[in-house]
Design an enzyme around this catalytic site. Sequence first.
Site, PDB file in Angstrom:
ATOM      1  N   ALA A 165       0.826  -1.214   0.000  1.00 23.99           N
ATOM      2  CA  ALA A 165       0.000   0.000   0.000  1.00 23.99           C
ATOM      3  C   ALA A 165       0.855   1.256   0.000  1.00 23.99           C
ATOM      4  CB  ALA A 165      -0.941  -0.012   1.197  1.00 23.99           C
ATOM      5  N   LYS A 212       0.738 -17.992  -1.616  1.00 24.20           N
ATOM      6  CA  LYS A 212       1.962 -17.176  -1.526  1.00 24.20           C
ATOM      7  C   LYS A 212       2.280 -16.817  -0.083  1.00 24.20           C
ATOM      8  CE  LYS A 212      -0.089 -12.816  -1.418  1.00 24.20           C
ATOM      9  NZ  LYS A 212      -0.539 -11.623  -1.720  1.00 24.20           N
ATOM     10  N   ASP A 252       4.224 -11.601  -7.122  1.00 22.43           N
ATOM     11  CA  ASP A 252       3.715 -11.408  -5.763  1.00 22.43           C
ATOM     12  C   ASP A 252       4.458 -12.293  -4.763  1.00 22.43           C
ATOM     13  OD1 ASP A 252       2.126 -10.100  -3.948  1.00 22.43           O
ATOM     14  OD2 ASP A 252       0.279 -11.119  -4.506  1.00 22.43           O
ATOM     15  N   SER A 257       7.268  -7.101   4.153  1.00 29.16           N
ATOM     16  CA  SER A 257       6.308  -8.199   4.189  1.00 29.16           C
ATOM     17  C   SER A 257       6.107  -8.722   5.607  1.00 29.16           C
ATOM     18  CB  SER A 257       6.799  -9.341   3.297  1.00 29.16           C
ATOM     19  OG  SER A 257       6.035 -10.506   3.522  1.00 29.16           O
ATOM     20  N   ARG A 258       4.867  -8.695   6.067  1.00 30.44           N
ATOM     21  CA  ARG A 258       4.549  -9.224   7.400  1.00 30.44           C
ATOM     22  C   ARG A 258       4.738 -10.735   7.456  1.00 30.44           C
ATOM     23  NH1 ARG A 258      -1.269  -6.778   7.693  1.00 30.44           N
ATOM     24  NH2 ARG A 258      -1.045  -7.606   5.620  1.00 30.44           N
ATOM     25  N   ASN A 259       4.422 -11.436   6.362  1.00 33.89           N
ATOM     26  CA  ASN A 259       4.586 -12.891   6.348  1.00 33.89           C
ATOM     27  C   ASN A 259       6.052 -13.282   6.424  1.00 33.89           C
ATOM     28  OD1 ASN A 259       1.834 -13.703   6.218  1.00 33.89           O
ATOM     29  ND2 ASN A 259       1.808 -12.990   4.103  1.00 33.89           N
TER      30      ASN A 259
END
Length: 163
Positions: free
Chosen positions: A41, A92, A145, A155-157
């Site tokens: 974002a 993903k 992605d 990236s939080r993941n």
Amino acid sequence: MATNPYFNLHGTDTPEQRLIENLTIELKSNNLISLKGPSFAVGIMNRAETVLTLGFSKEKQKEIIFEIFSNTCIHLESTKDINGVEILGVIKNIYAILLGIVDEKITSPNSQFMVLSKVFNEIKLLNNIFKGDTKTIFLACGLGDICLISFNKLSRNRTLGKQ
């Protein structure tokens, strides 16, 4: 007969059922699209050039969405494989966590990329099991992605996997 909770979690009882087919029934609409791709974002808010994949079923949907995003920093590619776009959008996240773990625990680039090549093979296998088109893997919603959220510090993941 016991069902796999993973399939139930995503609205299907078996791999043969398509996620989008179930959504169509549940929502009582066949006017569904999916828009996914490598984007954060903050990048879009800062008007960074971004590519997204539009999964659509009707040409009119494609026309409308392309018009909405014309003259913006968001570039679109498209496929009628809505199911593949959605499936790749789910799996993903799992692999980004795994690759975060690999990045934290394995220091050899050879070993890290050995795991990455296995991940790409598994993604292809899962996409096929869930009736996605193999070509969709090579769109922004696929490898683009997966790479973004697996290798970027935003990236939080990936961050979860590194903990």
